[in-house]
Design a protein around this motif. Structure first.
Motif, PDB file in Angstrom:
ATOM      1  N   THR A 164       0.841  -1.198   0.000  1.00 36.76           N
ATOM      2  CA  THR A 164       0.000   0.000   0.000  1.00 36.76           C
ATOM      3  C   THR A 164       0.875   1.246   0.000  1.00 36.76           C
ATOM      4  OG1 THR A 164      -1.483  -1.254   1.400  1.00 36.76           O
ATOM      5  CG2 THR A 164      -1.986   1.072   1.117  1.00 36.76           C
TER       6      THR A 164
ATOM      7  N   THR B 279      17.919   9.004 -18.655  1.00 35.69           N
ATOM      8  CA  THR B 279      17.027   9.936 -19.359  1.00 35.69           C
ATOM      9  C   THR B 279      16.546  11.024 -18.408  1.00 35.69           C
ATOM     10  OG1 THR B 279      16.245   8.037 -20.600  1.00 35.69           O
ATOM     11  CG2 THR B 279      14.995  10.064 -20.834  1.00 35.69           C
TER      12      THR B 279
ATOM     13  N   ILE C 125      12.035  17.003  -9.430  1.00 32.45           N
ATOM     14  CA  ILE C 125      12.229  18.429  -9.716  1.00 32.45           C
ATOM     15  C   ILE C 125      11.979  19.234  -8.442  1.00 32.45           C
ATOM     16  CG2 ILE C 125      11.320  20.442 -10.959  1.00 32.45           C
ATOM     17  CD1 ILE C 125      10.794  18.672 -13.329  1.00 32.45           C
ATOM     18  N   ALA C 126      10.881  18.894  -7.743  1.00 35.66           N
ATOM     19  CA  ALA C 126      10.513  19.649  -6.548  1.00 35.66           C
ATOM     20  C   ALA C 126      11.613  19.573  -5.502  1.00 35.66           C
ATOM     21  CB  ALA C 126       9.199  19.112  -5.983  1.00 35.66           C
ATOM     22  N   VAL C 127      12.045  18.350  -5.190  1.00 40.83           N
ATOM     23  CA  VAL C 127      13.035  18.198  -4.123  1.00 40.83           C
ATOM     24  C   VAL C 127      14.355  18.854  -4.515  1.00 40.83           C
ATOM     25  CG1 VAL C 127      14.367  16.549  -2.773  1.00 40.83           C
ATOM     26  CG2 VAL C 127      11.962  16.115  -3.229  1.00 40.83           C
TER      27      VAL C 127
ATOM     28  N   ILE D  51       9.024  12.263 -11.654  1.00 45.73           N
ATOM     29  CA  ILE D  51       9.869  13.324 -12.182  1.00 45.73           C
ATOM     30  C   ILE D  51       9.511  14.664 -11.549  1.00 45.73           C
ATOM     31  CG2 ILE D  51       8.414  13.539 -14.250  1.00 45.73           C
ATOM     32  CD1 ILE D  51      11.048  14.471 -15.663  1.00 45.73           C
ATOM     33  N   ILE D  52       8.212  14.872 -11.272  1.00 45.11           N
ATOM     34  CA  ILE D  52       7.806  16.129 -10.640  1.00 45.11           C
ATOM     35  C   ILE D  52       8.330  16.170  -9.205  1.00 45.11           C
ATOM     36  CG2 ILE D  52       5.798  17.464  -9.888  1.00 45.11           C
ATOM     37  CD1 ILE D  52       4.481  16.183 -12.498  1.00 45.11           C
TER      38      ILE D  52
ATOM     39  N   TYR E  86       2.513   1.799  -3.342  1.00 44.31           N
ATOM     40  CA  TYR E  86       1.574   2.224  -4.381  1.00 44.31           C
ATOM     41  C   TYR E  86       1.186   3.677  -4.197  1.00 44.31           C
ATOM     42  CZ  TYR E  86       1.099  -2.072  -6.935  1.00 44.31           C
ATOM     43  OH  TYR E  86       1.375  -3.137  -7.750  1.00 44.31           O
ATOM     44  N   VAL E  87       1.125   4.119  -2.934  1.00 43.14           N
ATOM     45  CA  VAL E  87       0.877   5.546  -2.690  1.00 43.14           C
ATOM     46  C   VAL E  87       2.031   6.361  -3.278  1.00 43.14           C
ATOM     47  CG1 VAL E  87       0.751   7.308  -0.902  1.00 43.14           C
ATOM     48  CG2 VAL E  87      -0.582   5.224  -0.676  1.00 43.14           C
TER      49      VAL E  87
ATOM     50  N   ALA F  42       1.982   6.572  -7.043  1.00 45.23           N
ATOM     51  CA  ALA F  42       0.991   7.479  -7.612  1.00 45.23           C
ATOM     52  C   ALA F  42       1.569   8.876  -7.778  1.00 45.23           C
ATOM     53  CB  ALA F  42      -0.240   7.522  -6.718  1.00 45.23           C
ATOM     54  N   PHE F  43       2.561   9.192  -6.949  1.00 47.81           N
ATOM     55  CA  PHE F  43       3.208  10.493  -7.012  1.00 47.81           C
ATOM     56  C   PHE F  43       4.100  10.530  -8.248  1.00 47.81           C
ATOM     57  CE2 PHE F  43       5.510  14.128  -5.612  1.00 47.81           C
ATOM     58  CZ  PHE F  43       4.749  14.703  -4.609  1.00 47.81           C
ATOM     59  N   PRO F  44       3.862  11.442  -9.191  1.00 47.15           N
ATOM     60  CA  PRO F  44       4.689  11.471 -10.392  1.00 47.15           C
ATOM     61  C   PRO F  44       6.164  11.715 -10.071  1.00 47.15           C
ATOM     62  CG  PRO F  44       3.219  13.368 -10.297  1.00 47.15           C
ATOM     63  CD  PRO F  44       2.818  12.457  -9.203  1.00 47.15           C
TER      64      PRO F  44
END
Lengths: 316, 288
Positions: free
Chosen positions: B122, B219, B137-139, B133-134, B125-126, B129-131
């Motif tokens: 679980t 990539t 980039i955020a971190v 690459i985004i 999978y959570v 679900a979090f994209p």
């Protein structure tokens, strides 16, 4: 169905909660005093007071989270101290460009991948299938940021096609034909990346479906192969295609960031990268939150659509 | 009886797998050459990748500069060879973290099942679900100043859920096989089953996924470098070089074509080796 939906919604809420905690905590990854870094060039006693009040920076971290969450639920993502504009307003102005880009690219990708996969699946290992297979495998190894640079090099710079080069974005409201021209190369780039994935998934699924007994039955009834392909094989195989498309959305948005960055198209991606360059952390945080939640919600919607296409999934 | 025997031998006869083919070995050779170049870049007779020769700016490919020079007069060939270090370090380092954490957890979850599996699956999978690459980039945009180690750690951690899922699915297919059940009935210890029965059978799937994983990670690093979020200039990397070429596209197209070619060829070879190995080991396609 209802129970399945409820379970999914609970999961969705949980994931959104985790994302919100993650996005909130980003600010605290910054080295040193977050207030100094967030204020950046806009550091003044008044702004500092506003920031402390808005983020509750002198309170315990959990209180800070609740203050932040309450603001967001009221549609307030904060005000950037660097550009002096509201984060929510900036995002609202940029978002439609990303959506347009994605819609255009997906129309292109589906319109090419579906017929290509059908042709391939009709004669697996035939000449066409081999050519398409090798092409898609090669394209799989060319990242979008290379495709877009090469396209710009050959089409915008060598052939001098108007509106396709860097910094030549035309807004939809001012000139919709110019707008489509300026989005043509980015949409095409994203479409290539999606085409490869959709083609490969749909092809292998169609080949499996075409071996099923109900296809043999349809054939023996004398139905035309076009009708069998669309009515009997495509519908069950489209479940895999939709599932892939849903999962693909996050990567698609990210590739969108890359093409926008190169061409200076003022969508979320370009805004995000400029915000990072200007250390406009509140704007970065807002975009990350909106994009992540958006991706999750779109995934959820795709799950729902897949259920409508194939109700057996929710009974598992 | 004889019928049954024949059926048994039919099942047990190992299927003749497709030969790996010439193209496979060419790809292996190319990847090997890249690794060699990255490791021994210092010892090779290459010009300094940072040296700016202002009397040879934007020179095309030729005898003095094999692939020409960039807008600062730096040798492109040398920069590509040195630039491969970043890509290879990120590919190897991130996958070391991804497999180091994801693979043991995935195997253990698939073998133990029960609550351990439910909680971890679980959770993963959570995270899935979090994209990814985004999230990277955020971190990376907040976790300043940027350094190669941070990039490796962030990408590596982002890949853990994916590795976990692939290894868990692969192990589950094997953990229910008769010979594993037989080993357990014979009283084999968990460690023995995990290492002697499961690991050798999961490994081929793991290796082919590892190669495709390295390609994906490289990539991702390229895209980050292109956005200016990877190692800082002037350190050369393939993504950095493509990013820097943006501004001089019209004057010097070689500047984008060569690093792009280096990156794409390397990715193509990795993907090809991974794909061929997967079909060679006759592994049913695990959903990646």
């Amino acid at each position: 169905m209802a129970r399945y939906l409820i379970r999914r919604v609970v999961m969705l809420v949980g994931i959104v909660f985790v994302i919100s905690v993650g996005a909130f905590y980003l600010i605290h990854l910054l080295p040193g005093d977050p207030a100094v870094v967030i204020l950046g060039t806009g550091d003044s006693p008044q702004n500092r007071a506003i920031l402390f009040k808005e983020l509750g920076l002198n309170k315990p971290i959990w209180d800070q989270y609740f203050i932040w969450m309450r603001n967001i639920l009221h549609g307030n993502l904060g005000t950037s101290f660097i550009s002096q504009t509201s984060v929510a307003g900036t995002i609202r102005a940029a978002l439609p460009i990303d959506l347009e880009l994605i819609v255009l690219s997906q129309i292109l990708a589906f319109a090419t991948a579906i017929p290509a996969a059908m042709r391939s699946a009709r004669k697996p290992d035939g000449p066409l299938d081999r050519v398409l297979g090798a092409t898609s495998f090669t394209l799989l190894s060319i990242p979008p940021f290379i495709i877009i640079v090469l396209l710009v090099l050959f089409i915008a710079i060598k052939l001098q096609i108007p509106h396709t080069g860097p910094s030549s974005y035309v807004s939809f409201s001012s000139d919709w034909i110019g707008n489509l021209e300026s989005l043509a190369l980015p949409a095409f780039t994203l479409a290539i990346a999606s085409f490869v994935v959709y083609y490969r998934v749909l092809r292998s699924d169609l080949i499996a479906t075409l071996q099923e007994e109900f296809i043999t039955l349809a054939r023996s009834k004398g139905l035309s192969s076009r009708r069998i392909m669309w009515r009997h094989a495509f519908r069950p195989s489209s479940v895999a295609l939709l599932g892939t498309a849903g999962v693909n959305i996050g990567g698609l948005l990210a590739s969108g960031f890359v093409v926008q960055y190169l061409l200076a198209i003022p969508g979320l991606g370009y805004t995000l990268i400029s915000a990072i360059a200007q250390s406009d952390y509140l704007l970065v945080q807002g975009i990350v939150l909106v994009v992540s939640v958006g991706v999750i919600v779109i995934n959820f919607l795709f799950d729902f659509i897949i259920n409508l296409v194939d109700p057996r999934i929710s009974r598992e | 009886m004889s019928d049954q025997l024949e059926e048994l031998t039919l099942i047990n006869r190992p299927e003749k797998s497709r030969p790996l083919g010439l193209l496979f070995w060419i790809c292996v050779g190319w990847v090997g050459l890249n690794i060699f170049g990255a490791i021994f870049a210092n010892l090779l007779p290459l010009p300094d990748p940072l040296f700016q020769n202002y009397s040879a700016i934007n020179v095309g490919p030729g005898i003095h500069h094999l692939l020409g020079t960039d807008d600062l007069g730096r040798d492109i060939f040398s920069r590509i060879v040195f630039g491969s270090r970043v890509s290879l370090a990120v590919g190897a380092g991130a996958m070391l973290i991804g497999f180091g954490l994801g693979a043991p957890l995935g195997m253990l979850a698939a073998y133990r099942r029960g609550r351990f599996d439910a909680i971890f699956t679980t959770f993963m999978y959570v995270l899935l679900a979090f994209p990814a690459i985004i999230a990277t980039i955020a971190v990376l945009s907040f976790w300043t100043p940027r350094a190669l180690v941070k990039i490796i750690v962030v990408i590596g951690l982002a890949s853990v859920p994916l590795v976990y899922r692939v290894i868990r699915t692969a192990t589950m297919g094997i953990a229910t096989k008769d010979y594993v059940v037989a080993a357990r009935i014979q009283g084999a210890t968990d460690t023995r089953i995990l290492f002697k029965e499961l690991l050798p059978n999961v490994a081929p799937i793991g290796v082919s996924f590892l190669l495709i994983g390295i390609a994906t990670v490289i990539t991702l690093e390229g895209a980050l470098a292109f956005l200016g979020l990877s190692v800082n200039p002037p350190t050369p990397s393939w993504g950095n070089m493509i990013n820097e070429s943006r501004t001089v596209l019209a004057q010097n197209p070689w500047l984008v074509i060569f690093p792009s070619l280096a990156l794409c060829l390397f990715l193509l070879c990795l993907n090809f080796i991974g794909d061929r190995l997967r079909s060679h080991f006759d592994v049913t396609e695990v959903k990646l």
